[in-house]
Design a protein around this motif. Structure first.
Motif: not given
Length: 284
Positions: A269-275, A202-212
């Motif tokens: 977003d976090p869900e997209e990043s996890r996927s 719950p305390s950690i949020t991960v987001r990804v910046i894709p090459f695209a």
């Protein structure tokens, strides 16, 4: 007691904040020295972090400087009560360079953390094997005992996220960091799995910046933004080629908040990043 040759970043920050308060009040070092019955040289050493200062003197100076920010005063008094040997990272004094101790100190006292990573995953979330591969890649080669000390220190830093009330940790990583096979396929896969597990907290949020992503964001530096107990004590840690640099001016803090805010906007977003991370892990 002679002045410290190597004050910690936090000791230096205490002195820096006292200097800021004095200058904002339009008071001279001579006037401050007269108030607390000392000399101007000791005020200079105090404001550089080379000499400690008592809680009582901090409160007297704050009153003299017409500072009514109770949260800041209490935070400065708390720093003044800290002493060498009090925290776990002091065990590495004389073993690792001061920068390693300073970042552990920064993370330990942070009320929240935000980071932007371009080529590697955050140190707080690394596996021992991944961290060891990074340190073994340093040139010129590090002695084996220093590699092991660095790995051990990095793993112990992660305990800050295991507290009963851990600091909120917002992580933004570029796809490049996820695709780097640090240590080989097996190590890289285990690291991504560890990263995914951490993103469940719950305390950690991960987001990804894709090459695209077609919206450019400056990611050539690793940025760690540590929120203080009061915004006056926020700090930015920037990785540099030879050592980390800590910044605390209002202009620098504002600049890196903007950078992190923008990086968050252009990331998944976090869900997209996890996927996204899950698919990369599966393909390794």
């Amino acid at each position: 007691m002679p002045p410290r040759d190597n004050p910690t970043a936090r000791q230096a920050r205490l002195g820096c904040e006292l200097r800021k308060l004095r200058e904002q009040a339009g008071r001279t070092a001579r006037e401050a020295a007269a108030l607390i019955s000392t000399d101007q040289a000791k005020i200079s050493h105090t404001e550089s972090g080379r000499i400690g200062i008592s809680e009582e003197r901090i409160r007297r100076l704050a009153s003299f400087y017409a500072c009514d920010d109770t949260a800041l005063i209490e935070a400065l008094c708390a720093i003044s009560r800290e002493h060498r040997g009090q925290f776990w990272w002091d065990e590495y004094r004389g073993v690792l360079a001061p920068g390693f101790l300073n970042i552990a100190e920064l993370e330990h006292h942070a009320s929240y953390l935000r980071c932007l990573q371009a080529m590697t995953l955050p140190g707080l979330l690394q596996t021992p094997e991944y961290a060891r591969a990074l340190f073994e890649g340093v040139l010129p080669k590090l002695p084996e005992d220093e590699v092991e000390a660095r790995v051990e220190h990095r793993m112990r830093r992660g305990a800050v996220l295991d507290r009963e009330k851990p600091p909120k940790f917002d992580v933004i990583v570029h796809e490049a960091a996820l695709r780097m096979r640090v240590g080989g396929r097996k190590v890289a896969r285990a690291q991504l799995e560890r990263f995914l597990e951490a993103s469940d907290r719950p305390s950690i949020t991960v987001r990804v910046i894709p090459f695209a992503s077609e919206r450019f964001v400056e990611v050539t530096q690793t940025v760690l933004y540590a929120g203080g107990v009061t915004p006056h004590l926020d700090t930015v840690h920037i990785d540099a080629p030879f050592k980390g640099v800590q910044l605390d001016t209002m202009a620098d803090l504002h600049r890196y908040r903007l950078q992190l805010d923008y990086a968050e906007q252009v990331s998944l977003d976090p869900e997209e990043s996890r996927s996204f991370i899950h698919h990369l892990t599966r393909d390794l």
